[in-house]
Design a protein around this motif. Structure first.
Motif, PDB file in Angstrom:
ATOM      1  N   GLY A 245       3.090   5.082  -5.635  1.00 46.68           N
ATOM      2  CA  GLY A 245       4.490   5.132  -6.035  1.00 46.68           C
ATOM      3  C   GLY A 245       4.696   4.939  -7.524  1.00 46.68           C
ATOM      4  N   GLY A 246       3.597   4.713  -8.260  1.00 39.70           N
ATOM      5  CA  GLY A 246       3.695   4.585  -9.704  1.00 39.70           C
ATOM      6  C   GLY A 246       3.959   3.184 -10.215  1.00 39.70           C
ATOM      7  N   ARG A 247       3.961   2.172  -9.329  1.00 39.61           N
ATOM      8  CA  ARG A 247       4.221   0.818  -9.824  1.00 39.61           C
ATOM      9  C   ARG A 247       3.093   0.321 -10.716  1.00 39.61           C
ATOM     10  N   LEU A 248       1.854   0.618 -10.319  1.00 37.39           N
ATOM     11  CA  LEU A 248       0.686   0.284 -11.125  1.00 37.39           C
ATOM     12  C   LEU A 248      -0.049   1.560 -11.509  1.00 37.39           C
ATOM     13  N   ARG A 249      -0.842   1.490 -12.572  1.00 34.62           N
ATOM     14  CA  ARG A 249      -1.761   2.553 -12.939  1.00 34.62           C
ATOM     15  C   ARG A 249      -3.179   1.996 -12.884  1.00 34.62           C
ATOM     16  N   ALA A 250      -4.163   2.875 -12.830  1.00 29.91           N
ATOM     17  CA  ALA A 250      -5.547   2.416 -12.739  1.00 29.91           C
ATOM     18  C   ALA A 250      -6.466   3.361 -13.495  1.00 29.91           C
ATOM     19  N   ALA A 251      -7.505   2.782 -14.076  1.00 33.76           N
ATOM     20  CA  ALA A 251      -8.579   3.543 -14.714  1.00 33.76           C
ATOM     21  C   ALA A 251      -9.882   2.985 -14.168  1.00 33.76           C
ATOM     22  N   LEU A 252     -10.622   3.802 -13.448  1.00 35.82           N
ATOM     23  CA  LEU A 252     -11.741   3.324 -12.643  1.00 35.82           C
ATOM     24  C   LEU A 252     -13.036   4.027 -13.032  1.00 35.82           C
ATOM     25  N   LEU A 266      -7.624   8.928  -3.887  1.00 36.25           N
ATOM     26  CA  LEU A 266      -7.658   8.427  -5.262  1.00 36.25           C
ATOM     27  C   LEU A 266      -7.717   9.566  -6.279  1.00 36.25           C
ATOM     28  N   TRP A 267      -8.418  10.652  -5.925  1.00 37.43           N
ATOM     29  CA  TRP A 267      -8.558  11.767  -6.854  1.00 37.43           C
ATOM     30  C   TRP A 267      -7.203  12.338  -7.269  1.00 37.43           C
ATOM     31  N   ALA A 268      -6.273  12.373  -6.354  1.00 37.89           N
ATOM     32  CA  ALA A 268      -5.001  13.055  -6.587  1.00 37.89           C
ATOM     33  C   ALA A 268      -3.840  12.105  -6.860  1.00 37.89           C
ATOM     34  N   THR A 269      -4.117  10.820  -6.986  1.00 37.03           N
ATOM     35  CA  THR A 269      -3.035   9.865  -7.201  1.00 37.03           C
ATOM     36  C   THR A 269      -2.589   9.881  -8.656  1.00 37.03           C
ATOM     37  N   PRO A 270      -1.335  10.149  -8.933  1.00 37.35           N
ATOM     38  CA  PRO A 270      -0.851  10.137 -10.315  1.00 37.35           C
ATOM     39  C   PRO A 270      -1.064   8.769 -10.956  1.00 37.35           C
ATOM     40  N   GLY A 271      -1.445   8.788 -12.232  1.00 37.87           N
ATOM     41  CA  GLY A 271      -1.640   7.532 -12.939  1.00 37.87           C
ATOM     42  C   GLY A 271      -2.992   6.897 -12.719  1.00 37.87           C
ATOM     43  N   VAL A 272      -3.891   7.577 -12.002  1.00 39.82           N
ATOM     44  CA  VAL A 272      -5.243   7.061 -11.773  1.00 39.82           C
ATOM     45  C   VAL A 272      -6.242   7.937 -12.516  1.00 39.82           C
ATOM     46  N   LEU A 273      -7.005   7.335 -13.398  1.00 37.77           N
ATOM     47  CA  LEU A 273      -8.048   8.009 -14.168  1.00 37.77           C
ATOM     48  C   LEU A 273      -9.395   7.556 -13.631  1.00 37.77           C
TER      49      LEU A 273
END
Length: 312
Positions: A245-252, A266-273
């Motif tokens: 929902g965009g509340r948090l972002r992540a870089a993994l 996870l691949w397609a989640t906006p805000g996740v790198l």
């Protein structure tokens, strides 16, 4: 060196045998070909440079004289499990500190890429779109480093020019040369104010899914979670709920499961790198590993205590 000298298995990449202690018997193994000698004679084992625990553990059952294993990674959670199955005392050493600077460098890269919208810009570039936006900055942000060891310390050095407020967390309260290090028990309070949370803690029974639904929910809206430790430190399902929902972002750089399968949400989640566990792998890694193995073999041949022993 004689046939009765202690047998040592080294990674196939280790080619400079002439400058090693002469009273050991060396063999090299690439993890794919046949065993280079009888595993039952091996007393010191430095596995091939691979993340595949099935390859690393393949000869262990037959190594009935094994006394020491030198892992080529900082994380040894899977290898500890394999050695525990042997039900005999084997000293396990990790490579902590060796990849610290390169891993810290990637952590900084992930932070900057996420904050400055590099994934979005690359997506626009692929579509030939000129799409300017205002993105966030790292300057003067609060950064919570969970796992303040070699990687965490190196990351703080890299953050210094940005004027960040750095909060340090480790297993116990202590003081560092830069300021206080807080106990992991304080995390529920500390995460609430952090703009960026960086995970660089080893994976242990206590840190497995440390960042569960409850702790993730306490992170501030819009915060960035960066994981360069092990994927299982984070509850993946809980992270997906917070990032979807965009509340948090992540870089993994690490995920659970790993490798992350095609089609995983996870691949397609906006805000996740996502990067494919590449933090340690730079041209400087192998020379540093060779230097560690040389020191360990010198100690082993002299009957001295080894470095980087992993408590078991």
């Amino acid at each position: 060196m004689t046939a009765s000298s202690p047998q040592v298995w080294l990674p196939a990449q280790f080619t400079h045998l002439a400058d090693l202690p002469p009273d050991l018997n060396y063999a090299r193994w690439d993890g794919r070909s046949a065993f280079p000698s009888d595993p039952a004679a091996v007393e010191f084992y430095a596995p091939p440079l691979t993340k595949d625990i099935d390859v690393i553990s393949k000869p262990l059952a037959g190594m009935t004289r094994l006394r020491a294993v030198q892992a080529l990674s900082s994380g040894t959670d899977e290898l500890r499990v394999e050695l525990d199955r042997l039900q005999r005392p084997v000293t396990l050493c990790d490579a902590r500190g060796v990849p610290a600077r390169s891993t810290a460098e990637l952590a900084l890269t992930l932070i900057l890429a996420s904050l400055r919208g590099i994934p979005e810009s690359l997506s626009a570039q692929e579509r030939g779109l000129w799409s300017p936006r205002t993105y966030q900055t790292l300057y003067e942000r609060s950064v919570l480093i969970v796992g303040y060891g070699a990687v965490g310390s190196a990351l703080e050095e890299l953050l210094a020019p940005f004027g960040c407020v750095v909060i340090r967390v480790a297993s116990h309260d202590r003081n560092s040369g830069r300021g206080p290090v807080h106990s992991v028990a304080r995390l529920p309070r500390l995460v609430t104010d952090a703009d960026i949370v960086v995970l660089s803690t080893p994976l242990t029974p206590k840190t497995r899914q440390l960042f569960d639904a409850g702790l993730l929910a306490r992170m501030k809206d819009g915060a960035l979670l960066v994981n360069v430790s092990r994927g299982a430190v984070v509850d993946t399902d809980a992270l997906l709920k917070e990032t979807h929902g965009g509340r948090l972002r992540a870089a993994l750089d690490v995920t659970d499961p790993e490798p992350l399968p095609s089609g995983h949400p996870l691949w397609a989640t906006p805000g996740v790198l996502i990067t494919p566990h590449i933090g340690a792998f730079t041209p400087s890694l192998w020379p540093r590993l060779e230097a560690l193995i040389r020191r360990q073999l010198t100690r082993f041949a002299a009957g001295e205590e080894l470095e980087n022993i992993v408590p078991r």
